[in-house]
Design a protein around this motif. Structure first.
Motif, PDB file in Angstrom:
ATOM      1  N   THR A   1       0.845  -1.184   0.000  1.00  0.00           N
ATOM      2  CA  THR A   1       0.000   0.000   0.000  1.00  0.00           C
ATOM      3  C   THR A   1       0.887   1.242   0.000  1.00  0.00           C
ATOM      4  OG1 THR A   1      -1.893   1.062   1.074  1.00  0.00           O
ATOM      5  CG2 THR A   1      -0.199   0.154   2.517  1.00  0.00           C
ATOM      6  N   HIS A   2       0.281   2.391  -0.035  1.00  0.00           N
ATOM      7  CA  HIS A   2       1.021   3.657  -0.056  1.00  0.00           C
ATOM      8  C   HIS A   2       1.605   3.913   1.325  1.00  0.00           C
ATOM      9  CE1 HIS A   2       1.881   7.918  -0.669  1.00  0.00           C
ATOM     10  NE2 HIS A   2       1.833   7.642  -1.964  1.00  0.00           N
TER      11      HIS A   2
ATOM     12  N   ASN B   1      -0.278   5.044   4.374  1.00  0.00           N
ATOM     13  CA  ASN B   1      -1.038   4.062   5.159  1.00  0.00           C
ATOM     14  C   ASN B   1      -0.127   3.176   5.999  1.00  0.00           C
ATOM     15  OD1 ASN B   1      -3.436   4.877   3.800  1.00  0.00           O
ATOM     16  ND2 ASN B   1      -2.737   3.679   2.052  1.00  0.00           N
ATOM     17  N   GLN B   2       1.061   3.667   6.305  1.00  0.00           N
ATOM     18  CA  GLN B   2       2.053   2.852   7.000  1.00  0.00           C
ATOM     19  C   GLN B   2       1.553   2.333   8.345  1.00  0.00           C
ATOM     20  OE1 GLN B   2       5.798   4.761   7.637  1.00  0.00           O
ATOM     21  NE2 GLN B   2       6.880   2.832   7.788  1.00  0.00           N
TER      22      GLN B   2
ATOM     23  N   LEU C   1      -0.683   2.389  -7.407  1.00  0.00           N
ATOM     24  CA  LEU C   1      -0.534   2.477  -5.954  1.00  0.00           C
ATOM     25  C   LEU C   1       0.174   3.753  -5.542  1.00  0.00           C
ATOM     26  CD1 LEU C   1       0.433  -1.228  -5.170  1.00  0.00           C
ATOM     27  CD2 LEU C   1      -1.778  -0.129  -4.744  1.00  0.00           C
ATOM     28  N   VAL C   2       1.151   4.196  -6.336  1.00  0.00           N
ATOM     29  CA  VAL C   2       1.866   5.441  -6.026  1.00  0.00           C
ATOM     30  C   VAL C   2       0.925   6.631  -6.157  1.00  0.00           C
ATOM     31  CG1 VAL C   2       3.666   6.999  -6.889  1.00  0.00           C
ATOM     32  CG2 VAL C   2       4.155   4.558  -6.603  1.00  0.00           C
ATOM     33  N   GLU C   3       0.071   6.619  -7.165  1.00  0.00           N
ATOM     34  CA  GLU C   3      -0.811   7.765  -7.431  1.00  0.00           C
ATOM     35  C   GLU C   3      -2.060   7.780  -6.552  1.00  0.00           C
ATOM     36  OE1 GLU C   3      -1.589   7.529 -11.608  1.00  0.00           O
ATOM     37  OE2 GLU C   3       0.527   7.803 -12.121  1.00  0.00           O
ATOM     38  N   ASN C   4      -2.439   6.649  -5.979  1.00  0.00           N
ATOM     39  CA  ASN C   4      -3.675   6.553  -5.198  1.00  0.00           C
ATOM     40  C   ASN C   4      -3.362   6.057  -3.789  1.00  0.00           C
ATOM     41  OD1 ASN C   4      -5.890   7.014  -7.338  1.00  0.00           O
ATOM     42  ND2 ASN C   4      -4.448   5.574  -8.279  1.00  0.00           N
ATOM     43  N   GLU C   5      -3.309   6.980  -2.846  1.00  0.00           N
ATOM     44  CA  GLU C   5      -2.891   6.640  -1.485  1.00  0.00           C
ATOM     45  C   GLU C   5      -3.814   5.645  -0.792  1.00  0.00           C
ATOM     46  OE1 GLU C   5      -2.301  10.125   0.844  1.00  0.00           O
ATOM     47  OE2 GLU C   5      -0.696  10.878  -0.447  1.00  0.00           O
TER      48      GLU C   5
ATOM     49  N   SER D   1      -5.173   2.914  -1.709  1.00  0.00           N
ATOM     50  CA  SER D   1      -5.288   1.672  -2.465  1.00  0.00           C
ATOM     51  C   SER D   1      -4.355   0.608  -1.899  1.00  0.00           C
ATOM     52  CB  SER D   1      -4.981   1.918  -3.947  1.00  0.00           C
ATOM     53  OG  SER D   1      -3.684   2.442  -4.087  1.00  0.00           O
TER      54      SER D   1
ATOM     55  N   SER E   1       7.651   5.486  -1.945  1.00  0.00           N
ATOM     56  CA  SER E   1       6.318   5.849  -1.444  1.00  0.00           C
ATOM     57  C   SER E   1       5.431   4.638  -1.154  1.00  0.00           C
ATOM     58  CB  SER E   1       5.620   6.766  -2.445  1.00  0.00           C
ATOM     59  OG  SER E   1       5.494   6.109  -3.689  1.00  0.00           O
ATOM     60  N   LEU E   2       5.904   3.422  -1.397  1.00  0.00           N
ATOM     61  CA  LEU E   2       5.109   2.219  -1.133  1.00  0.00           C
ATOM     62  C   LEU E   2       5.713   1.428   0.017  1.00  0.00           C
ATOM     63  CD1 LEU E   2       4.318   0.932  -4.735  1.00  0.00           C
ATOM     64  CD2 LEU E   2       2.952   2.440  -3.274  1.00  0.00           C
TER      65      LEU E   2
END
Length: 139
Positions: free
Chosen positions: A29-30, A33-34, A112-116, A118, A131-132
């Motif tokens: 995920t992005h 959302n860690q 996934l990079v463009e849509n946090e 997801s 960023s993932l």
């Protein structure tokens, strides 16, 4: 040999091939959302259209992809034919829609990079952008 028996044979062969290869899938995920921590069951629920507290949108790789078969085997726990049958019933009854589909691994990473909000899956060992983040690795 009936068509049904032949289909069962082919599906069994595919599962054996996947199991012997011991390929791993990472659920990603992005980075935003860690703090999200999801079990395999929760990830399965998200990809099967269930409600999730994390509000993540599932993204899958198009049907026919080997990595999709591995993901379905180890995370969802169903063969591709059962999953497609499930989504056909959901769409026909108007109860739910299948996950967003992308064509390949590169498109998955871009999405996934463009849509946090997801969540998707990739083969283990694929270089991830900063960023993932990986939230699950299959055994």
């Amino acid at each position: 040999m009936s068509k049904f028996t032949f289909a069962i044979f082919i599906i069994s062969f595919m599962f054996c091939a996947v199991a012997q290869g011991r390929e791993r899938v990472v659920v990603v995920t992005h980075l935003a959302n860690q703090s999200v921590s999801l079990s395999r069951g929760e990830i399965r629920n998200i990809f099967m259209g269930g409600v999730s507290e994390s509000n993540l949108t599932a993204v899958e790789i198009a049907s026919g992809s080997h990595i999709r078969i591995v993901f379905n085997t180890y995370v969802i726990g169903l063969p591709e034919s059962r999953i497609q049958s499930y989504w056909a019933q959901m769409k026909f009854s108007g109860r739910n829609k299948p996950p967003i589909s992308v064509d390949n691994v590169d498109e998955m990473i871009s999405y996934l990079v463009e849509n946090e909000a997801s969540i998707g899956y990739l083969p283990e060992g694929v270089e991830l952008p900063d960023s993932l983040t990986v939230i699950l690795t299959t055994q």
